[in-house]
Motif scaffolding. Structure first.
Motif, PDB file in Angstrom:
ATOM      1  N   ILE A 201       0.844  -1.200   0.000  1.00  0.00           N
ATOM      2  CA  ILE A 201       0.000   0.000   0.000  1.00  0.00           C
ATOM      3  C   ILE A 201       0.876   1.246   0.000  1.00  0.00           C
ATOM      4  O   ILE A 201       0.581   2.235  -0.660  1.00  0.00           O
ATOM      5  N   GLY A 202       1.998   1.152   0.706  1.00  0.00           N
ATOM      6  CA  GLY A 202       2.920   2.281   0.769  1.00  0.00           C
ATOM      7  C   GLY A 202       3.505   2.643  -0.576  1.00  0.00           C
ATOM      8  O   GLY A 202       4.003   3.748  -0.774  1.00  0.00           O
TER       9      GLY A 202
ATOM     10  N   ASN B 291       3.404  10.419  -8.553  1.00  0.00           N
ATOM     11  CA  ASN B 291       3.092  10.675  -7.147  1.00  0.00           C
ATOM     12  C   ASN B 291       1.629  10.433  -6.820  1.00  0.00           C
ATOM     13  O   ASN B 291       1.216  10.558  -5.677  1.00  0.00           O
ATOM     14  N   THR B 292       0.839  10.135  -7.855  1.00  0.00           N
ATOM     15  CA  THR B 292      -0.600  10.038  -7.654  1.00  0.00           C
ATOM     16  C   THR B 292      -0.967   8.844  -6.790  1.00  0.00           C
ATOM     17  O   THR B 292      -0.405   7.771  -6.926  1.00  0.00           O
ATOM     18  N   GLY B 293      -1.939   9.052  -5.933  1.00  0.00           N
ATOM     19  CA  GLY B 293      -2.439   7.975  -5.095  1.00  0.00           C
ATOM     20  C   GLY B 293      -3.641   7.309  -5.725  1.00  0.00           C
ATOM     21  O   GLY B 293      -3.731   7.171  -6.952  1.00  0.00           O
ATOM     22  N   GLN B 294      -4.580   6.915  -4.883  1.00  0.00           N
ATOM     23  CA  GLN B 294      -5.715   6.120  -5.350  1.00  0.00           C
ATOM     24  C   GLN B 294      -6.613   6.864  -6.332  1.00  0.00           C
ATOM     25  O   GLN B 294      -7.400   6.267  -7.052  1.00  0.00           O
ATOM     26  N   ASN B 295      -6.505   8.178  -6.378  1.00  0.00           N
ATOM     27  CA  ASN B 295      -7.312   8.928  -7.328  1.00  0.00           C
ATOM     28  C   ASN B 295      -6.960   8.585  -8.767  1.00  0.00           C
ATOM     29  O   ASN B 295      -7.760   8.768  -9.677  1.00  0.00           O
TER      30      ASN B 295
ATOM     31  N   SER C 255       8.802   8.532  -5.506  1.00  0.00           N
ATOM     32  CA  SER C 255       7.534   7.844  -5.674  1.00  0.00           C
ATOM     33  C   SER C 255       7.750   6.566  -6.451  1.00  0.00           C
ATOM     34  O   SER C 255       8.646   6.460  -7.272  1.00  0.00           O
TER      35      SER C 255
ATOM     36  N   SER D 241      -9.582   6.561 -10.450  1.00  0.00           N
ATOM     37  CA  SER D 241     -10.751   7.325 -10.878  1.00  0.00           C
ATOM     38  C   SER D 241     -10.430   8.089 -12.168  1.00  0.00           C
ATOM     39  O   SER D 241     -11.227   8.121 -13.107  1.00  0.00           O
TER      40      SER D 241
ATOM     41  N   ASP E 253       0.726  11.079 -13.127  1.00  0.00           N
ATOM     42  CA  ASP E 253       1.827  11.537 -12.282  1.00  0.00           C
ATOM     43  C   ASP E 253       2.223  10.406 -11.335  1.00  0.00           C
ATOM     44  O   ASP E 253       1.369   9.822 -10.664  1.00  0.00           O
TER      45      ASP E 253
ATOM     46  N   ASP F  96       1.634   2.818  -3.112  1.00  0.00           N
ATOM     47  CA  ASP F  96       0.438   3.288  -3.810  1.00  0.00           C
ATOM     48  C   ASP F  96      -0.204   2.224  -4.688  1.00  0.00           C
ATOM     49  O   ASP F  96      -0.882   2.547  -5.664  1.00  0.00           O
TER      50      ASP F  96
END
Lengths: 353, 450
Positions: free
Chosen positions: A47-48, A265-269, A295, A272, A263, A50
């Protein structure tokens, strides 16, 4: 270049290695025992990066299976193998499976309807019948949310393709952001390719139309279209993207090759984003940017798993050389490079340079 | 409140309905769900872990109050904890009073593409509104056309900007900018720095140099709300190397949950001060911890909606209209006005998203179409004033004319007129059944945030 890229990637990772809760070996001292805590920690490590809750849970379950098979205990290397193999598998087998919601409706049937209505703002799209043949230039359509690195990636792509001997033309269709056109023009001059532009605020679909006409006249091999960054939640801006894509389809007789820039660096978004873009226009794959930082870009694993979108290129710096064709194996290795022995990594680094 | 999380917790906690106290046993599953919700919102896993541990401690032994389910009790604890963590109250910029003699300096920094330049423009606009005289300085000497971008933005918000295309030393440019700002009697200097990676020593040193050359009153770290687990590394590197006083969270007009905000706070102790919520220069808001908590937990943002409505809608007009609605006298002119007001709030989907329980799934199914607004507006615009005021006037030939004028069909015009009549008769019924107020309470009651 690929090795250099990996070295750069690892170099970035080395910086935060100490602060990263990471290194399995430190956590578990060589061998891993099957218990809930251990599995939780592995899941957290995933998870860390991403990779998302769903993918992380799935991979952790695989590890649990593996540990059970090996009698409740396994070496770190075999656990890492499971993780790398899983990630690689997900990334290698990814096939786009999202179908745009209205794309097919809008192709032929939609065209007639529009003609009857004669929509005023669709002039560019209406002006020319679709060319029947699938000849003409390849069109790369670069899309993404704001600030992911579309314009820079386009410069790098253009450079890459030009070095392959292709005749590249850029279309400055980000007519919204202040000075975006200037930014692309400066890049095009540096790389030595042509760039088609109009004034700020002009209709992006018209810029695309112009660029395609210019490409046909000049016999360009590839047209790369820069688009304005847009949040996937803004439906009017997403519609505009559909309009541009349709202009390309009509003018060239086929869908544009759409690449979504994500990007690193993007997380869970990111999930979407990929979902909504792919529901609007046919997306072929991703460009993952900013991997020269710390990242890991693990969100592309989640995107590949749930939406089937493969990564095609990775961006790793600010110069035009810093774009590489994506390699799932290399990515999977780098993703967990800081979990393994740091000695080995440092060696690899020094070889790279 | 917190419908999504509450729903998930309800499912896991069904079996313990009737429990009157939270125990290690019965909250275990619930805390797992809380952890998942936090991770899905991009809260850093370390921060999430600590948070869940705190919540467990608070939850154990808590009595389930009569009116709450066990799930609601847990959610309440989670919310309280999040709000406390996010800082409790909105934090101000260190700029002193507007109109003071001393010039304040603000340095804006962050990764590439986080939205620094746009934020600089928004901040300048906000400061002008507060009666200050800001000047922008373009200190991004690397990205092609970055200076041009800031110039265009400065012009659009009407503030002076210092650019220097010759010098290749950002600190010097800022120093000269400061001098020019003083000469021009400006009171805030906003420095737009180049995007940089937190691990790029050369560029991080550049920030230190600027800070040394021109001491900063407010150093702001701009962070993309979509940032994932990396937020922790980014924030702690900037905090360690250059230091910052507050963070700015950008692109919150998307659907990112923004768990990164929590990470920044927890790891660096610096508050989020401002948030960017759109592409227009006025789309900058003060950070509200309670709203952010709701957002992270997947609840709608009613407060923002109400505030937007207050700011952008004409309240007198709205009240006037409400009266006419109440009396059942409203006509198509009111209808037109209502649509205009609604449009000021932005795309309908964005407005709906702020309501609790509205997630993207629901909205996709609902097929919200702003185009409908445009059509209805076109139809009404094609009517004569007399027709708008007395819609009963509209006969067959008038309908044809309206349809032609608005580029619609007679059946679409008919549909609108029918909707209008239905609404009018509904309003009359409500009036006779006990007044608008009660009706309003019925409708709104289910949507109250607290």
């Amino acid at each position: 270049m690929i090795r250099g890229a990996l070295g750069r990637f690892r170099q970035g990772l080395r910086k935060t290695r100490e602060s990263f809760v990471g290194k399995l070996s430190n956590l578990f001292g060589g061998r891993i025992r099957l218990d809930e805590d251990t599995l939780d920690q592995i899941e957290e490590l995933l998870i860390g990066a991403d990779m998302g809750v769903k993918s992380s849970v799935a991979i952790t379950q695989n590890i649990e299976k593996r540990l059970k098979e090996e009698g409740g205990e396994a070496s770190i290397e075999s656990v890492l193998q499971v993780i790398r193999a899983d990630v690689q598998e997900i990334l290698t087998t990814a096939q786009p499976r999202i179908v745009p919601l209205t794309w097919d409706l809008d192709s032929d049937a939609g065209k007639k309807k529009k003609k009857k209505k004669g929509k005023r703002n669709d002039v560019a799209a209406e002006a020319v019948e679709p060319t029947a043949a699938t000849e003409g230039p390849r069109v790369l359509f670069i899309v993404g949310v704001n600030g992911t690195g579309k314009t820079t990636s386009i410069a790098k792509l253009a450079h890459l393709l030009k070095n392959e001997g292709k005749n590249v033309l850029l279309a400055a269709a980000d007519t919204f952001r202040a000075a975006a056109v200037d930014q692309l023009v400066i890049w095009s001059e540096r790389i030595g390719v042509d760039c088609v532009r109009q004034g700020p605020g002009s209709d992006p679909a018209a810029v695309v139309f112009d660029a395609l006409a210019a490409a046909q006249a000049r016999g360009s091999d590839v047209v790369i279209v820069d688009t304005a960054g847009r949040l996937h939640t803004k439906s009017n801006l997403m519609d505009e993207l559909g309009k541009m894509a349709r202009v390309i389809r009509r003018k060239t007789g086929r869908d544009p090759e759409t690449l979504l820039v994500i990007d690193g660096n993007t997380g869970q978004n990111g999930l979407s984003q990929a979902n909504v873009f792919a529901e609007t226009i046919p997306v072929e794959g991703l460009i993952l940017t900013k991997l020269d930082g710390t990242s890991k870009g693990g969100i592309v694993v989640a995107i590949a798993e749930t939406l089937g979108l493969p990564v095609q290129y990775v961006g790793m710096g600010e110069t035009v050389e810093d774009l590489a064709v994506f390699d799932p194996e290399q990515f999977a290795n780098a993703l967990f490079a800081d979990w393994t022995d740091s000695e080995e990594v440092s060696d690899a680094d020094s070889q790279d340079r | 409140m917190f419908q999504e999380l509450t729903r998930r917790l309800d499912a896991t906690m069904k079996k313990l309905s009737g429990a009157d106290r939270l125990t290690e046993e019965n909250v275990k599953e619930a805390l797992r769900e809380v952890r998942m919700a936090l991770l899905e919102a991009d809260v850093n896993y370390g921060v999430a872990k600590k948070l869940v541990a705190d919540i467990r401690e608070k939850a154990l032994g808590t009595d389930v109050l009569g009116s709450l389910t066990p799930a609601q009790t847990v959610v309440k604890i989670v919310n309280d904890e999040l709000v406390a963590l996010l800082g409790g109250q909105a934090a101000e910029l260190n700029l002193g009073e507007a109109g003071q003699k001393e010039m304040s300096t603000v340095m804006v920094m962050g990764l590439q593409g986080s939205g620094k330049t746009t934020f600089c423009g928004k901040l300048a606009k906000r400061l002008v509104k507060e009666g200050r005289r800001p000047m922008l300085v373009a200190a991004d000497i690397y990205r092609p056309a970055a200076i041009d971008q800031l110039e265009v933005i400065a012009e659009s918000v009407g503030v002076p900007v210092h650019v220097d295309r010759e010098r290749k030393n950002a600190a010097q440019i800022v120093k000269l900018g400061q001098r020019r700002a003083k000469d021009n009697k400006c009171d805030v200097l906003i420095v737009d720095t180049a995007g940089r990676l937190h691990i790029d020593d050369t560029l991080m040193n550049e920030l230190k140099n600027i800070d040394k050359m021109v001491s900063m009153d407010e150093k702001l770290l701009v962070l993309d709300a979509m940032t994932g687990q990396e937020a922790v590394n980014i924030a702690s590197e900037f905090a360690d190397q250059v230091g910052f006083d507050g963070a700015v969270l950008t692109k919150l007009d998307g659907d990112a949950r923004g768990g990164a905000a929590l990470s920044v706070l927890e790891v660096t102790g610096r508050p989020v001060k401002l948030v960017g919520v759109g592409e227009k220069m006025e789309d900058l808001e003060v950070f509200h911890p309670d709203r952010m908590a709701s957002r992270i937990l997947g609840m709608g943002d009613m407060m923002t909606l109400i505030e937007q409505a207050e700011e952008k809608m004409d309240l007198d007009a709205a009240e006037n209209m409400a009266e006419r609605f109440a009396s059942g006298q409203f006509n198509l002119e009111d209808f037109q006005g209502q649509i205009k007001q609604m449009k000021k709030l932005g795309p309908l989907k964005g407005v709906l998203k702020m309501l609790p329980g509205m997630n993207s799934d629901v909205l996709d199914k609902a097929n919200v179409d702003d185009g409908q607004f445009a059509k209805v507006e076109a139809i009404i615009n094609s009517m004569t004033p007399a027709e708008r005021r007395k819609p009963d006037l509209i006969n067959g030939s008038r309908r044809k004319r309206i349809a032609r004028g608005s580029g619609t069909t007679v059946s679409q015009v008919n549909k609108l007129l029918k909707q209008y009549r239905d609404m009018r008769s509904m309003m009359k019924k409500i009036n006779s059944a006990g007044g608008l107020q009660e009706f309003g309470q019925k409708v709104l009651g289910s949507q109250q945030p607290h």
